[in-house]
Design a protein around this motif. Structure first.
Motif, PDB file in Angstrom:
ATOM      1  N   ARG A 226       0.860  -1.191   0.000  1.00 46.01           N
ATOM      2  CA  ARG A 226       0.000   0.000   0.000  1.00 46.01           C
ATOM      3  C   ARG A 226       0.884   1.225   0.000  1.00 46.01           C
ATOM      4  NH1 ARG A 226      -2.817  -3.767   3.050  1.00 46.01           N
ATOM      5  NH2 ARG A 226      -5.018  -4.018   2.441  1.00 46.01           N
ATOM      6  N   GLY A 227       0.473   2.226  -0.770  1.00 48.17           N
ATOM      7  CA  GLY A 227       1.294   3.427  -0.860  1.00 48.17           C
ATOM      8  C   GLY A 227       0.468   4.646  -1.205  1.00 48.17           C
ATOM      9  N   ALA A 228       1.155   5.783  -1.313  1.00 49.13           N
ATOM     10  CA  ALA A 228       0.503   7.035  -1.668  1.00 49.13           C
ATOM     11  C   ALA A 228       1.509   7.935  -2.366  1.00 49.13           C
ATOM     12  CB  ALA A 228      -0.053   7.736  -0.425  1.00 49.13           C
ATOM     13  N   VAL A 229       1.021   8.678  -3.338  1.00 46.81           N
ATOM     14  CA  VAL A 229       1.801   9.745  -3.970  1.00 46.81           C
ATOM     15  C   VAL A 229       1.343  11.057  -3.335  1.00 46.81           C
ATOM     16  CG1 VAL A 229       2.291  10.975  -6.105  1.00 46.81           C
ATOM     17  CG2 VAL A 229       2.062   8.472  -6.123  1.00 46.81           C
ATOM     18  N   VAL A 230       2.281  11.794  -2.736  1.00 49.83           N
ATOM     19  CA  VAL A 230       1.976  13.068  -2.085  1.00 49.83           C
ATOM     20  C   VAL A 230       2.403  14.173  -3.029  1.00 49.83           C
ATOM     21  CG1 VAL A 230       2.299  14.508  -0.055  1.00 49.83           C
ATOM     22  CG2 VAL A 230       2.359  12.009   0.164  1.00 49.83           C
ATOM     23  N   ASP A 231       1.420  14.843  -3.648  1.00 52.09           N
ATOM     24  CA  ASP A 231       1.702  15.880  -4.650  1.00 52.09           C
ATOM     25  C   ASP A 231       0.511  16.830  -4.683  1.00 52.09           C
ATOM     26  OD1 ASP A 231       2.150  17.440  -6.908  1.00 52.09           O
ATOM     27  OD2 ASP A 231       3.032  15.792  -8.054  1.00 52.09           O
ATOM     28  N   ALA A 232       0.581  17.919  -3.890  1.00 49.13           N
ATOM     29  CA  ALA A 232      -0.536  18.859  -3.800  1.00 49.13           C
ATOM     30  C   ALA A 232      -0.774  19.581  -5.116  1.00 49.13           C
ATOM     31  CB  ALA A 232      -0.268  19.874  -2.681  1.00 49.13           C
ATOM     32  N   GLY A 233       0.304  19.907  -5.835  1.00 52.09           N
ATOM     33  CA  GLY A 233       0.144  20.606  -7.109  1.00 52.09           C
ATOM     34  C   GLY A 233      -0.563  19.744  -8.150  1.00 52.09           C
ATOM     35  N   LEU A 234      -0.188  18.494  -8.248  1.00 51.48           N
ATOM     36  CA  LEU A 234      -0.862  17.594  -9.177  1.00 51.48           C
ATOM     37  C   LEU A 234      -2.323  17.406  -8.785  1.00 51.48           C
ATOM     38  CD1 LEU A 234      -0.755  15.616 -11.571  1.00 51.48           C
ATOM     39  CD2 LEU A 234       0.016  13.862  -9.963  1.00 51.48           C
ATOM     40  N   ARG A 235      -2.582  17.357  -7.476  1.00 56.26           N
ATOM     41  CA  ARG A 235      -3.957  17.212  -7.011  1.00 56.26           C
ATOM     42  C   ARG A 235      -4.808  18.406  -7.440  1.00 56.26           C
ATOM     43  NH1 ARG A 235      -6.763  13.138  -6.041  1.00 56.26           N
ATOM     44  NH2 ARG A 235      -7.619  14.170  -7.887  1.00 56.26           N
ATOM     45  N   ARG A 236      -4.246  19.629  -7.259  1.00 59.08           N
ATOM     46  CA  ARG A 236      -5.010  20.824  -7.646  1.00 59.08           C
ATOM     47  C   ARG A 236      -5.235  20.862  -9.152  1.00 59.08           C
ATOM     48  NH1 ARG A 236      -1.635  23.257  -3.774  1.00 59.08           N
ATOM     49  NH2 ARG A 236      -0.245  23.941  -5.458  1.00 59.08           N
ATOM     50  N   SER A 237      -4.212  20.520  -9.934  1.00 61.34           N
ATOM     51  CA  SER A 237      -4.370  20.539 -11.388  1.00 61.34           C
ATOM     52  C   SER A 237      -5.415  19.534 -11.838  1.00 61.34           C
ATOM     53  CB  SER A 237      -3.030  20.233 -12.058  1.00 61.34           C
ATOM     54  OG  SER A 237      -2.083  21.229 -11.776  1.00 61.34           O
ATOM     55  N   SER A 238      -5.418  18.374 -11.208  1.00 62.04           N
ATOM     56  CA  SER A 238      -6.401  17.353 -11.571  1.00 62.04           C
ATOM     57  C   SER A 238      -7.809  17.798 -11.225  1.00 62.04           C
ATOM     58  CB  SER A 238      -6.072  16.041 -10.854  1.00 62.04           C
ATOM     59  OG  SER A 238      -7.036  15.052 -11.132  1.00 62.04           O
ATOM     60  N   ASP A 239      -7.969  18.526 -10.109  1.00 65.69           N
ATOM     61  CA  ASP A 239      -9.294  18.970  -9.684  1.00 65.69           C
ATOM     62  C   ASP A 239      -9.774  20.182 -10.461  1.00 65.69           C
ATOM     63  OD1 ASP A 239      -9.077  16.956  -7.847  1.00 65.69           O
ATOM     64  OD2 ASP A 239      -8.710  18.273  -6.114  1.00 65.69           O
ATOM     65  N   ASP A 240      -8.862  21.164 -10.713  1.00 67.27           N
ATOM     66  CA  ASP A 240      -9.273  22.445 -11.286  1.00 67.27           C
ATOM     67  C   ASP A 240      -9.029  22.542 -12.786  1.00 67.27           C
ATOM     68  OD1 ASP A 240      -9.836  23.070  -8.656  1.00 67.27           O
ATOM     69  OD2 ASP A 240      -7.906  24.095  -8.338  1.00 67.27           O
TER      70      ASP A 240
END
Length: 369
Positions: A226-240
């Motif tokens: 189990r893992g996670a990618v921590v990337d706030a900028g990618l998250r915002r781009s994907s959402d907005d």
């Protein structure tokens, strides 16, 4: 053509300027008489309507012909008019009594012999159940008991089928290509059958001994990371701005990949990397590679959490078993919950771990020397 002798050719399906009974000048078939009146073709009608009208006008002549000719002409005319449908007989004809020989998957059987002979070594028993022979094949059914739960036989080595003089009934070159077909999983103490299929017949009546040098036994092994990618900028781009994800992403020093391996008895996490947007995981086997869930014959599935959508992934295994697994973080971002910069994923590994059982097993009739 009014006022002239005319007749109809049933083979050419044409009117001929000749008397009924004369030979058709084109095909030589005897011509049939026309009915007293004919239904005229409607003016401006298409080919289908014209054919139907001509067929209606010829019905009296068709009735005068033989039954087979009538059926043929009517079906041909109906096809021309576009009105044929397939009918199912109300009462199918009775099937003739079968005298054909018994059949197997590969073809008709020439013979079958039931044995029930048994041999045991190191707690594992092998029984020769039966042999079926056809014109182009031999099928040897064996039974194995004494394996651990979940184990199955994946390979048979050193198989020999001998007559009473110790001569091989099947050449070694043919036995090298034997296909193993398990019927079901093995359980300790349970009867478990599998088949060996040879692409040539043998003289089953001369079988006196079957020998196996060794068996390869396999059982499934799994691992879950189990893992996670921590990337706030990618998250915002994907959402907005999801349309921007396909462009070039700038480097991110604060972004990272986290991974844990809680169910990894045969695998260990050796490292990870994130070259935005590429995610790379490095895994290594615990113990022999053939016993590990990351052996090259296994499968790797990467899914996005919590929805569980499978991601496109790749893998590459080095000779020592070290394995790199990668996927695209942009696809992960699209398939995870908006607003959370920790984009979770799961890696499932499954493979068959194998080990050998040394024989030999010499299977012969009880009481044989």
């Amino acid at each position: 053509m009014s006022g002239r002798r005319q007749a109809w050719c049933p083979r050419c399906d044409e009117l001929r300027p000749a008397r009924p009974g004369a030979a058709c000048p084109v095909c030589g078939r005897a011509l049939l008489p026309l009915p007293a009146t004919r239904t005229a073709e409607p003016r401006g009608a298409g080919p289908a309507a014209g054919a139907a009208a001509r067929l209606a006008g010829l019905l009296p002549a068709l009735r005068a012909a033989s039954t087979g000719l009538v059926v043929l002409a009517v079906v041909a005319g109906a096809f021309a008019a576009g009105r044929v449908t397939r009918a199912t007989p109300t009462t199918p004809p009775a099937a003739p009594a079968s005298t054909a020989p018994a059949f197997a998957d590969q073809g008709p059987l020439a013979g079958r012999r039931v044995f029930g002979w048994h041999a045991k070594r190191s707690g594992v028993g092998v029984t020769l159940v039966q042999i079926e022979v056809g014109s182009t094949f031999t099928r040897v059914e064996l039974n194995v008991d004494g394996l651990a739960p979940g184990e199955s036989v994946s390979e048979v080595h050193g198989l020999r089928i001998l007559d009473a003089r110790g001569r091989d009934l099947a050449p070694a070159a043919r036995l090298a290509d034997v296909v193993l077909s398990p019927d079901r999983g093995f359980q300790r103490g349970a009867a478990a059958d599998f088949e060996l299929r040879l692409a040539a017949p043998i003289d089953w009546g001369q079988v006196a001994t079957v020998r196996l040098a060794s068996l390869t036994v396999s059982h499934p092994v799994t691992a879950k990371l189990r893992g996670a990618v921590v990337d706030a900028g990618l998250r915002r781009s994907s959402d907005d701005r999801p349309e921007d994800l396909d462009g070039q992403l700038p480097a991110c020093n604060s972004c990272r990949v986290e991974i844990t391996c809680s169910d990894c008895r045969t695998v260990k996490a050796a490292g990870s990397g994130y070259g935005r947007p590429a995610v790379a995981l490095l895994l290594a086997p615990r113990g022999p590679l053939g016993q590990s869930a990351i052996n090259p014959g296994g499968q790797v599935t990467v899914t996005a959490g919590p929805a569980g959508n499978e991601l496109t992934s790749w893998r590459d295994t080095a000779p020592d078993g070290t394995t790199a697994i990668g996927f695209d973080a942009r696809e992960l971002a699209r398939d995870t919950i908006p607003g959370n910069s920790r984009m979770r994923f799961t890696v499932d590994l499954v493979a068959d771990a194998e080990h050998g059982l040394r024989g030999p097993w010499t299977i012969a009739q009880p009481g044989a020397p």
